[in-house]
Enzyme design. Structure first.
Site, PDB file in Angstrom:
ATOM      1  N   SER A  86       0.798  -1.230   0.000  1.00  0.00           N
ATOM      2  CA  SER A  86       0.000   0.000   0.000  1.00  0.00           C
ATOM      3  C   SER A  86       0.831   1.280   0.000  1.00  0.00           C
ATOM      4  O   SER A  86       0.256   2.369  -0.033  1.00  0.00           O
ATOM      5  CB  SER A  86      -0.964   0.006   1.190  1.00  0.00           C
ATOM      6  OG  SER A  86      -2.049  -0.864   0.923  1.00  0.00           O
ATOM      7  N   LYS A 133       0.031   3.717  -2.700  1.00  0.00           N
ATOM      8  CA  LYS A 133      -0.984   4.777  -2.567  1.00  0.00           C
ATOM      9  C   LYS A 133      -0.384   6.181  -2.479  1.00  0.00           C
ATOM     10  O   LYS A 133      -0.808   7.079  -3.217  1.00  0.00           O
ATOM     11  CB  LYS A 133      -1.882   4.494  -1.358  1.00  0.00           C
ATOM     12  CG  LYS A 133      -2.787   3.281  -1.526  1.00  0.00           C
ATOM     13  CD  LYS A 133      -3.657   3.084  -0.303  1.00  0.00           C
ATOM     14  CE  LYS A 133      -4.670   1.974  -0.516  1.00  0.00           C
ATOM     15  NZ  LYS A 133      -4.046   0.650  -0.687  1.00  0.00           N
ATOM     16  N   TYR A 177     -10.824   3.230   4.634  1.00  0.00           N
ATOM     17  CA  TYR A 177      -9.672   2.768   3.858  1.00  0.00           C
ATOM     18  C   TYR A 177     -10.184   1.851   2.764  1.00  0.00           C
ATOM     19  O   TYR A 177     -10.995   0.947   3.035  1.00  0.00           O
ATOM     20  CB  TYR A 177      -8.720   2.023   4.786  1.00  0.00           C
ATOM     21  CG  TYR A 177      -7.381   1.678   4.182  1.00  0.00           C
ATOM     22  CD1 TYR A 177      -6.530   2.668   3.719  1.00  0.00           C
ATOM     23  CD2 TYR A 177      -6.968   0.358   4.110  1.00  0.00           C
ATOM     24  CE1 TYR A 177      -5.292   2.352   3.189  1.00  0.00           C
ATOM     25  CE2 TYR A 177      -5.729   0.023   3.586  1.00  0.00           C
ATOM     26  CZ  TYR A 177      -4.896   1.029   3.119  1.00  0.00           C
ATOM     27  OH  TYR A 177      -3.677   0.708   2.590  1.00  0.00           O
TER      28      TYR A 177
END
Length: 224
Positions: free
Chosen positions: A64, A67, A173
């Protein structure tokens, strides 16, 4: 500010504690100050179960951390006028306008904005989130299990399912940065890998960052 290098040695002690205990296979770190490296090191093995040594200059899966990289790209494109934060996502992905809110059945319409995607307030979810009925729908479609699915296909699947909440009303999220990435492709006419390579990786000297690891670098990729 003066760096007390003797205190930085504590990082080595801490890393070795975690790798000796078996909690982690390996830890690698590097600290720079004023653009110059002041401390760094590595502890452990590539695979503690197999006893394989760390390769020189290993390549890690960053998960992640993709991101914030995509988010920086998005903000660059906002600065250059390719898109704006309050712009409706439906301008780029018309199917978003017909998405329904799971609990109420209301139509999303033009409520979802680029800013909502950037800040995880668009109404999407994630497969692994507990007690979320939309997440259960994602699991039924095995979204997270297909690592070869194209970004456009992933977004088509996501926009074909309901939202958890009305955009802007909550935070969760989610897959919203994936949807944002697709918006960036549509806004520029370029693929996400091309955009990242040209605007982030090349200027920053990130020679080993990408969505695929070339055959010649596979030996440096750490196991799961």
């Amino acid at each position: 500010m003066k760096i007390d290098k003797s205190r930085l040695q504590r990082l080595t002690t801490c890393a070795e504690k975690h790798t000796r205990s078996g909690e982690l296979s390996s830890i690698e770190w590097k600290i720079t100050h004023g653009g110059e490296p002041v401390h760094g090191g590595a502890s452990g093995m590539a695979d503690a179960l197999e006893g394989s040594a760390l390769p020189h200059d290993p390549i890690y899966r960053i998960y992640s951390m993709t991101k914030p990289i995509v988010s920086v790209l998005a903000l660059q494109l906002v600065e250059e006028g390719f898109l704006s934060l309050p712009h409706p996502v439906a301008h780029y992905l018309p199917e978003v306008a017909s998405m329904k809110i799971h609990a109420t059945g209301e139509i999303c319409g033009g409520l979802m904005t680029v800013e909502h995607l950037l800040t995880h307030r668009a109404g999407f979810s994630y497969d692994f989130l507990p007690d979320c009925e939309v997440a259960a729908l994602y699991r039924d479609c095995a979204l997270a299990e297909n690592g070869s699915i194209a970004l456009s296909e992933l977004v088509d699947l996501l926009t074909g399912m309901p939202l958890c909440f009305s955009p802007g009303s909550q935070w969760k999220y989610s897959y919203s940065i994936d949807v944002l990435a697709r918006v960036l492709e549509i806004a520029t006419g370029s693929s996400l890998p091309e955009l990242l390579q040209q605007r982030i990786f090349n200027p920053c000297g990130m020679q080993d960052t990408g969505f695929m690891v070339p055959a010649g670098k596979q030996s440096r990729l750490l196991p799961m």
